[in-house]
Scaffold this motif. Sequence first.
Motif, PDB file in Angstrom:
ATOM      1  N   TYR A 128       0.829  -1.207   0.000  1.00 41.42           N
ATOM      2  CA  TYR A 128       0.000   0.000   0.000  1.00 41.42           C
ATOM      3  C   TYR A 128       0.866   1.261   0.000  1.00 41.42           C
ATOM      4  O   TYR A 128       0.598   2.212  -0.765  1.00 41.42           O
ATOM      5  CB  TYR A 128      -0.925  -0.019   1.210  1.00 41.42           C
ATOM      6  N   ARG A 129       1.891   1.297   0.842  1.00 36.55           N
ATOM      7  CA  ARG A 129       2.759   2.483   0.887  1.00 36.55           C
ATOM      8  C   ARG A 129       3.456   2.696  -0.448  1.00 36.55           C
ATOM      9  O   ARG A 129       3.558   3.830  -0.937  1.00 36.55           O
ATOM     10  CB  ARG A 129       3.797   2.319   2.010  1.00 36.55           C
ATOM     11  N   TRP A 130       3.916   1.591  -1.061  1.00 41.64           N
ATOM     12  CA  TRP A 130       4.596   1.733  -2.362  1.00 41.64           C
ATOM     13  C   TRP A 130       3.616   2.211  -3.437  1.00 41.64           C
ATOM     14  O   TRP A 130       3.936   3.098  -4.247  1.00 41.64           O
ATOM     15  CB  TRP A 130       5.193   0.384  -2.762  1.00 41.64           C
ATOM     16  N   THR A 131       2.416   1.644  -3.469  1.00 37.55           N
ATOM     17  CA  THR A 131       1.423   2.033  -4.480  1.00 37.55           C
ATOM     18  C   THR A 131       0.978   3.472  -4.286  1.00 37.55           C
ATOM     19  O   THR A 131       0.759   4.211  -5.260  1.00 37.55           O
ATOM     20  CB  THR A 131       0.206   1.088  -4.406  1.00 37.55           C
ATOM     21  N   GLN A 132       0.854   3.899  -3.057  1.00 37.70           N
ATOM     22  CA  GLN A 132       0.471   5.283  -2.771  1.00 37.70           C
ATOM     23  C   GLN A 132       1.536   6.251  -3.285  1.00 37.70           C
ATOM     24  O   GLN A 132       1.218   7.281  -3.901  1.00 37.70           O
ATOM     25  CB  GLN A 132       0.262   5.458  -1.267  1.00 37.70           C
ATOM     26  N   TYR A 133       2.788   5.901  -3.074  1.00 36.59           N
ATOM     27  CA  TYR A 133       3.877   6.753  -3.579  1.00 36.59           C
ATOM     28  C   TYR A 133       3.871   6.792  -5.111  1.00 36.59           C
ATOM     29  O   TYR A 133       4.025   7.876  -5.717  1.00 36.59           O
ATOM     30  CB  TYR A 133       5.217   6.231  -3.048  1.00 36.59           C
ATOM     31  N   GLU A 134       3.706   5.624  -5.733  1.00 34.04           N
ATOM     32  CA  GLU A 134       3.680   5.580  -7.201  1.00 34.04           C
ATOM     33  C   GLU A 134       2.495   6.357  -7.760  1.00 34.04           C
ATOM     34  O   GLU A 134       2.602   7.011  -8.802  1.00 34.04           O
ATOM     35  CB  GLU A 134       3.607   4.126  -7.670  1.00 34.04           C
ATOM     36  N   SER A 135       1.349   6.320  -7.090  1.00 32.75           N
ATOM     37  CA  SER A 135       0.168   7.040  -7.568  1.00 32.75           C
ATOM     38  C   SER A 135       0.419   8.542  -7.570  1.00 32.75           C
ATOM     39  O   SER A 135      -0.016   9.255  -8.479  1.00 32.75           O
ATOM     40  CB  SER A 135      -1.040   6.712  -6.683  1.00 32.75           C
ATOM     41  N   ARG A 136       1.096   9.013  -6.559  1.00 35.27           N
ATOM     42  CA  ARG A 136       1.355  10.455  -6.477  1.00 35.27           C
ATOM     43  C   ARG A 136       2.451  10.905  -7.438  1.00 35.27           C
ATOM     44  O   ARG A 136       2.369  11.995  -7.998  1.00 35.27           O
ATOM     45  CB  ARG A 136       1.745  10.821  -5.046  1.00 35.27           C
ATOM     46  N   SER A 137       3.458  10.067  -7.602  1.00 36.71           N
ATOM     47  CA  SER A 137       4.618  10.493  -8.381  1.00 36.71           C
ATOM     48  C   SER A 137       4.503  10.195  -9.875  1.00 36.71           C
ATOM     49  O   SER A 137       4.995  10.964 -10.706  1.00 36.71           O
ATOM     50  CB  SER A 137       5.883   9.820  -7.834  1.00 36.71           C
ATOM     51  N   SER A 138       3.853   9.098 -10.238  1.00 41.54           N
ATOM     52  CA  SER A 138       3.861   8.661 -11.636  1.00 41.54           C
ATOM     53  C   SER A 138       2.608   9.012 -12.404  1.00 41.54           C
ATOM     54  O   SER A 138       2.608   8.956 -13.640  1.00 41.54           O
ATOM     55  CB  SER A 138       4.065   7.134 -11.707  1.00 41.54           C
ATOM     56  N   PHE A 139       1.517   9.368 -11.723  1.00 44.31           N
ATOM     57  CA  PHE A 139       0.250   9.592 -12.416  1.00 44.31           C
ATOM     58  C   PHE A 139      -0.188  11.043 -12.387  1.00 44.31           C
ATOM     59  O   PHE A 139      -1.348  11.348 -12.628  1.00 44.31           O
ATOM     60  CB  PHE A 139      -0.853   8.715 -11.802  1.00 44.31           C
ATOM     61  N   GLY A 140       0.732  11.918 -12.098  1.00 45.97           N
ATOM     62  CA  GLY A 140       0.397  13.333 -12.084  1.00 45.97           C
ATOM     63  C   GLY A 140       0.847  14.074 -13.307  1.00 45.97           C
ATOM     64  O   GLY A 140       0.656  15.289 -13.409  1.00 45.97           O
ATOM     65  N   GLY A 141       1.458  13.386 -14.280  1.00 48.11           N
ATOM     66  CA  GLY A 141       1.945  14.044 -15.488  1.00 48.11           C
ATOM     67  C   GLY A 141       1.009  13.854 -16.662  1.00 48.11           C
ATOM     68  O   GLY A 141       0.012  13.133 -16.608  1.00 48.11           O
ATOM     69  N   ASP A 142       1.357  14.513 -17.778  1.00 48.00           N
ATOM     70  CA  ASP A 142       0.531  14.411 -18.986  1.00 48.00           C
ATOM     71  C   ASP A 142       0.727  13.072 -19.684  1.00 48.00           C
ATOM     72  O   ASP A 142      -0.200  12.507 -20.242  1.00 48.00           O
ATOM     73  CB  ASP A 142       0.881  15.548 -19.948  1.00 48.00           C
ATOM     74  N   SER A 143       1.966  12.588 -19.674  1.00 49.71           N
ATOM     75  CA  SER A 143       2.277  11.316 -20.330  1.00 49.71           C
ATOM     76  C   SER A 143       2.521  10.258 -19.258  1.00 49.71           C
ATOM     77  O   SER A 143       3.331  10.457 -18.345  1.00 49.71           O
ATOM     78  CB  SER A 143       3.519  11.461 -21.223  1.00 49.71           C
ATOM     79  N   ILE A 144       1.821   9.149 -19.372  1.00 51.13           N
ATOM     80  CA  ILE A 144       1.901   8.095 -18.347  1.00 51.13           C
ATOM     81  C   ILE A 144       2.309   6.792 -19.013  1.00 51.13           C
ATOM     82  O   ILE A 144       1.730   6.385 -20.019  1.00 51.13           O
ATOM     83  CB  ILE A 144       0.541   7.913 -17.642  1.00 51.13           C
ATOM     84  N   ASP A 145       3.308   6.165 -18.422  1.00 51.16           N
ATOM     85  CA  ASP A 145       3.744   4.847 -18.857  1.00 51.16           C
ATOM     86  C   ASP A 145       3.320   3.848 -17.776  1.00 51.16           C
ATOM     87  O   ASP A 145       3.890   3.798 -16.699  1.00 51.16           O
ATOM     88  CB  ASP A 145       5.264   4.818 -19.061  1.00 51.16           C
ATOM     89  N   VAL A 146       2.284   3.091 -18.088  1.00 46.94           N
ATOM     90  CA  VAL A 146       1.728   2.153 -17.104  1.00 46.94           C
ATOM     91  C   VAL A 146       2.691   0.982 -16.941  1.00 46.94           C
ATOM     92  O   VAL A 146       2.995   0.272 -17.899  1.00 46.94           O
ATOM     93  CB  VAL A 146       0.346   1.644 -17.549  1.00 46.94           C
ATOM     94  N   SER A 147       3.209   0.821 -15.710  1.00 49.22           N
ATOM     95  CA  SER A 147       4.147  -0.271 -15.444  1.00 49.22           C
ATOM     96  C   SER A 147       3.388  -1.529 -15.027  1.00 49.22           C
ATOM     97  O   SER A 147       2.299  -1.460 -14.440  1.00 49.22           O
ATOM     98  CB  SER A 147       5.129   0.129 -14.344  1.00 49.22           C
TER      99      SER A 147
END
Length: 671
Positions: A216-235
């Motif tokens: 949960y802590r890792w996913t929460q960090y990834e949600s804030r850091s990786s999904f706030g931009g215009d271009s998203i690369d879904v890992s």
Amino acid sequence: MTDLETTLAVDGQQQLSISNKPNKLLASKLNKVLGSSASDDKVKTALTSLSAIADLDETDLRRNLRGTIEKKEIQVNKKFIEGLGRLVEQLEVLETEVDTMGNVCNNMKGKLDQARDQTAEMIEQAHNLQDRSSACDTQILVADQFLKTFTLSEREVQVLSLSSLPIDDEFFAALEHLKQIHRDCRVLLMTKNQQAGMQIMESMSMHQETAYEKLYRWTQYESRSSFGGDSIDVSMLMTKALHALRYRPVLFQTILDELAVARREAVARAFMNALTRGGPGGTPRPIELQAHDSLRYIGDMLAWIHQACASEKEMLESLFQKSATSRNQEPEDESTEDQSQSIIHIDDAINDLMDYAMEGTCRPLKTRMEQVLVLQPGAITSYRVANLIQFYAVTISKLLRKNAALSKVLCDVTDMAYKYFFRTINGQAERLLQSADPPSRELTISPVVRDMTLQLKEIISSYDSSLVATSGSAEGLPEVDFGETLDAIVDPLLQMCELSVGKFGKVDRDIYLVNCIHHIEAALAPFPFTSKKHEILHERMDQLLQDLATDQYEDLLKQSGLFDINKAVVDHDPKMPLSKVQHMDTESLSSALARFDSFLITISAGASPELRRLTSSQQYHKVQDNAIRLLFEAYKRIHTAVEDPTNEYEHPDRILPRTIEEMEAIFSFAL
């Protein structure tokens, strides 16, 4: 042949040659010997044995052959006896040794029997120990497999619990193993080993909670850091993390909230950048540069929104591993109980994220579209804008839920656009009715009618190419009946046409209205969805044409001199003969019908110049033909009345210049 045989043969010949009367017995034996075959085995063997005797003198052989042979035989037997004696001695030695060996074997056998009796118990104990050893080995294998199945390795425990170790495929493999242990324990609880199953589940629950907390802590960090931009690369790791958290609804909902906030801010920021800044390096240009062109301005904004919705939906479906083939299906590797714990469905999660992500564009989009709608310059542009908004509202609604904020905004704006359109149409209709200028004396269509009809064509074409006309459905949007649009444009236009010829004569009014209706009807004819209005206009035009035909018919009656005669025939009292009516006597009637016969030449030559002001030659001929048909019917009534004996006309054939058949031939071009 040996020497002995040669000697015997020579001696025999000599004896035979010496004595002519040999001993018959001896001669018989010699002849038998000499006559026998040299290949006889017994003879050969005997001769060979004789030749083998050493120091055998031929003279002795002839004197005492038997003795020599017996002597030789005795020597041989003596040697045989000596050899047998030595053999007997050896056999006696062997017998002694065998006896000794037998005694040794008996002793050994006794010792072995004694040893066997002594070790029987030990062997039995050894067999028992061996059986116990096999059972222990089996128990060890079962225990090892049990531990492997129902416990985590030390490495797996570290991967699941230590925050220093990253979230990777090894983590998800260990988590899957942990979930498999829980599923196996549920099976174990159905057996007699319920206590073991409960203990294992208790021990695994602690590791499971620790693992989900780390995930949960890792996913929460990834949600804030990786999904706030215009271009998203879904890992793939994020996809696996969300899939694992689905069965922890509270944690999963928290992550969805984080994603929703990040995506809403990102989409709203991207939309504002597209409006004011444009793309990277200024390409594409900012959308607000097209604000002067309302249709393109709204189209560009809605096109951006539609593309953003499609991209967002594609990203979310990829994030949740939702494809067209797996849509509305749960993972097959989860048990029924796991699925029942997943109270948040994938479709609901995607729709919630889509709604919240696109909600940030609602306010700036609605504000700008309202500003454009208020400033619409004309009805055509207003309708095109309304139709364009409705098209995108229907298209975007397929990607969102009906109760989504963006769907509601587009629905409201569509309703507002059509209200502004009808407001523009109504204002236009009021201006038309206030400035109803009369047409020219030729009754040609006025430029105002032509402009309004051209506007109507443009609006109809826009509707014909729209999604609503193609699909026949507005997908839950407020239904805008195109018949209302036609009524709002056509009805005021016809009122204006009627007002513009209000001071004209009836025939001129009807002709002008027929020309205007025909022009409007031609604009509606190619489109099937205008059939209802087209039918109404056509019925009214037919009525006007019938009125024109009636007026033309009355003019023809007056010109031909049959008006009063026809009136008298129609209105006379049946009790009174028609010949007694004033101006209906034989002489007056004959004179009037003679003038009518002369009038027929002018009818066949041409028609009324008034009707030539009809723009359609087909309508012109239709009115003329209907008028002549009515005239023919009037003549038939007069003809029938004259021939009727009750009207007391003498010699009716002298009164009537033409028969009905002749009149049909004359009016054949119109009948």
